[in-house]
Design a protein around this motif. Structure first.
Motif, PDB file in Angstrom:
ATOM      1  N   LEU A  26      10.191   6.061  -8.993  1.00  0.00           N
ATOM      2  CA  LEU A  26      11.320   5.643  -8.167  1.00  0.00           C
ATOM      3  C   LEU A  26      11.518   6.640  -7.027  1.00  0.00           C
ATOM      4  O   LEU A  26      11.689   7.842  -7.256  1.00  0.00           O
ATOM      5  N   SER A  27      11.442   6.112  -5.814  1.00  0.00           N
ATOM      6  CA  SER A  27      11.675   6.921  -4.629  1.00  0.00           C
ATOM      7  C   SER A  27      12.158   5.976  -3.533  1.00  0.00           C
ATOM      8  O   SER A  27      12.132   4.755  -3.699  1.00  0.00           O
ATOM      9  N   THR A  28      12.580   6.532  -2.444  1.00  0.00           N
ATOM     10  CA  THR A  28      13.001   5.698  -1.316  1.00  0.00           C
ATOM     11  C   THR A  28      11.848   4.802  -0.871  1.00  0.00           C
ATOM     12  O   THR A  28      12.055   3.632  -0.559  1.00  0.00           O
ATOM     13  N   THR A  29      10.634   5.337  -0.882  1.00  0.00           N
ATOM     14  CA  THR A  29       9.468   4.568  -0.458  1.00  0.00           C
ATOM     15  C   THR A  29       9.247   3.346  -1.342  1.00  0.00           C
ATOM     16  O   THR A  29       8.931   2.270  -0.851  1.00  0.00           O
ATOM     17  N   THR A  30       9.429   3.494  -2.649  1.00  0.00           N
ATOM     18  CA  THR A  30       9.146   2.382  -3.548  1.00  0.00           C
ATOM     19  C   THR A  30      10.321   1.419  -3.713  1.00  0.00           C
ATOM     20  O   THR A  30      10.127   0.235  -3.955  1.00  0.00           O
ATOM     21  N   ILE A  31      11.542   1.915  -3.577  1.00  0.00           N
ATOM     22  CA  ILE A  31      12.724   1.086  -3.851  1.00  0.00           C
ATOM     23  C   ILE A  31      13.282   0.389  -2.613  1.00  0.00           C
ATOM     24  O   ILE A  31      13.819  -0.721  -2.703  1.00  0.00           O
ATOM     25  N   PHE A  84       0.822  -1.208   0.000  1.00  0.00           N
ATOM     26  CA  PHE A  84       0.000   0.000   0.000  1.00  0.00           C
ATOM     27  C   PHE A  84       0.859   1.263   0.000  1.00  0.00           C
ATOM     28  O   PHE A  84       0.514   2.251  -0.642  1.00  0.00           O
ATOM     29  N   ALA A  85       1.979   1.221   0.711  1.00  0.00           N
ATOM     30  CA  ALA A  85       2.887   2.379   0.727  1.00  0.00           C
ATOM     31  C   ALA A  85       3.488   2.588  -0.659  1.00  0.00           C
ATOM     32  O   ALA A  85       3.608   3.724  -1.123  1.00  0.00           O
ATOM     33  N   SER A 103       2.800   8.923   6.848  1.00  0.00           N
ATOM     34  CA  SER A 103       3.973   8.850   5.982  1.00  0.00           C
ATOM     35  C   SER A 103       4.224   7.416   5.531  1.00  0.00           C
ATOM     36  O   SER A 103       4.635   6.568   6.334  1.00  0.00           O
ATOM     37  N   PRO A 104       4.014   7.144   4.237  1.00  0.00           N
ATOM     38  CA  PRO A 104       4.332   5.810   3.729  1.00  0.00           C
ATOM     39  C   PRO A 104       5.818   5.467   3.917  1.00  0.00           C
ATOM     40  O   PRO A 104       6.167   4.327   4.165  1.00  0.00           O
ATOM     41  N   LEU A 105       6.689   6.475   3.820  1.00  0.00           N
ATOM     42  CA  LEU A 105       8.123   6.236   3.971  1.00  0.00           C
ATOM     43  C   LEU A 105       8.450   5.683   5.350  1.00  0.00           C
ATOM     44  O   LEU A 105       9.236   4.735   5.476  1.00  0.00           O
ATOM     45  N   ILE A 106       7.840   6.227   6.381  1.00  0.00           N
ATOM     46  CA  ILE A 106       8.101   5.728   7.736  1.00  0.00           C
ATOM     47  C   ILE A 106       7.639   4.280   7.853  1.00  0.00           C
ATOM     48  O   ILE A 106       8.347   3.432   8.419  1.00  0.00           O
ATOM     49  N   ALA A 107       6.484   3.961   7.289  1.00  0.00           N
ATOM     50  CA  ALA A 107       6.001   2.578   7.317  1.00  0.00           C
ATOM     51  C   ALA A 107       6.964   1.660   6.574  1.00  0.00           C
ATOM     52  O   ALA A 107       7.276   0.559   7.043  1.00  0.00           O
ATOM     53  N   ASP A 142       2.761   5.833  -3.140  1.00  0.00           N
ATOM     54  CA  ASP A 142       3.852   6.676  -3.635  1.00  0.00           C
ATOM     55  C   ASP A 142       4.036   6.553  -5.152  1.00  0.00           C
ATOM     56  O   ASP A 142       5.026   7.008  -5.683  1.00  0.00           O
ATOM     57  N   GLY A 143       3.095   5.897  -5.834  1.00  0.00           N
ATOM     58  CA  GLY A 143       3.134   5.855  -7.290  1.00  0.00           C
ATOM     59  C   GLY A 143       3.954   4.730  -7.878  1.00  0.00           C
ATOM     60  O   GLY A 143       4.391   4.822  -9.024  1.00  0.00           O
ATOM     61  N   GLY A 144       4.162   3.651  -7.125  1.00  0.00           N
ATOM     62  CA  GLY A 144       4.971   2.530  -7.615  1.00  0.00           C
ATOM     63  C   GLY A 144       4.361   1.798  -8.790  1.00  0.00           C
ATOM     64  O   GLY A 144       5.060   1.179  -9.574  1.00  0.00           O
ATOM     65  N   GLY A 145       3.035   1.881  -8.940  1.00  0.00           N
ATOM     66  CA  GLY A 145       2.362   1.278 -10.082  1.00  0.00           C
ATOM     67  C   GLY A 145       2.556  -0.222 -10.182  1.00  0.00           C
ATOM     68  O   GLY A 145       2.539  -0.950  -9.191  1.00  0.00           O
ATOM     69  N   MET A 146       2.757  -0.700 -11.412  1.00  0.00           N
ATOM     70  CA  MET A 146       2.869  -2.136 -11.694  1.00  0.00           C
ATOM     71  C   MET A 146       4.015  -2.789 -10.924  1.00  0.00           C
ATOM     72  O   MET A 146       3.932  -3.955 -10.582  1.00  0.00           O
TER      73      MET A 146
END
Length: 146
Positions: free
Chosen positions: A115-120, A3-4, A63-67, A8-12
């Motif tokens: 691509l962001s810290t949240t998604t990668i 979900f995070a 914050s999705p990043l914190i999760a 954050d736009g991770g998509g597929m």
């Protein structure tokens, strides 16, 4: 985690995380049903509690990043029982599985639409942690083989 990544736009690229989470939940339910209590260690409970704690922390902080940071840390700590078991019983763990998991994470990163810290962070860290596990299993198998 899924979900995070989606938020954050991770998509597929986030789909593999979501599918893996569903499969893991299914396996956990089966394991609970069988209840092999002797193999559940205190560290396993700590990891579960920490993982569940990320949900209210995400809600509180929005914050999705914190999760993702919390869950990645918990998942990394969750490797401890796997490393312990693989060291003690190297033939019970599959280096091929962890190799495929690493490759899957690499493909998941390439498939991310944002691509962001949240998604990668999660697929990168868990993929990297599989590599020394593969090496340890391989070395232990050679040293323990008849």
């Amino acid at each position: 985690m899924y979900f995070a990544q989606v938020k954050d736009g991770g998509g597929m690229g986030a789909y593999s995380t979501g599918i893996t989470a569903l499969i893991t939940l299914y396996i956990a339910c089966l394991a609970y049903k069988v209840q092999l209590k002797s193999s559940i260690k205190p560290m396993d409970w700590v990891c579960l509690i920490l993982a569940l704690s990320s949900i209210p922390l995400w809600y509180i902080t929005s914050s999705p990043l914190i999760a993702v940071i919390i869950l990645t840390t918990v998942d990394t700590i969750g490797f401890i029982p796997t490393y312990r078991k693989a060291h003690a019983e190297p033939f019970d763990e599959s280096p091929l599985f962890y190799g495929l998991f690493t490759i899957r994470n690499l493909f998941a990163i390439f498939a991310l639409e944002h691509l962001s810290t949240t998604t990668i962070l999660f697929p990168l860290v868990t993929g990297i942690f599989c590599i020394p596990l593969i090496i340890m299993i391989t070395i232990r198998r050679k040293s323990c083989s008849p």
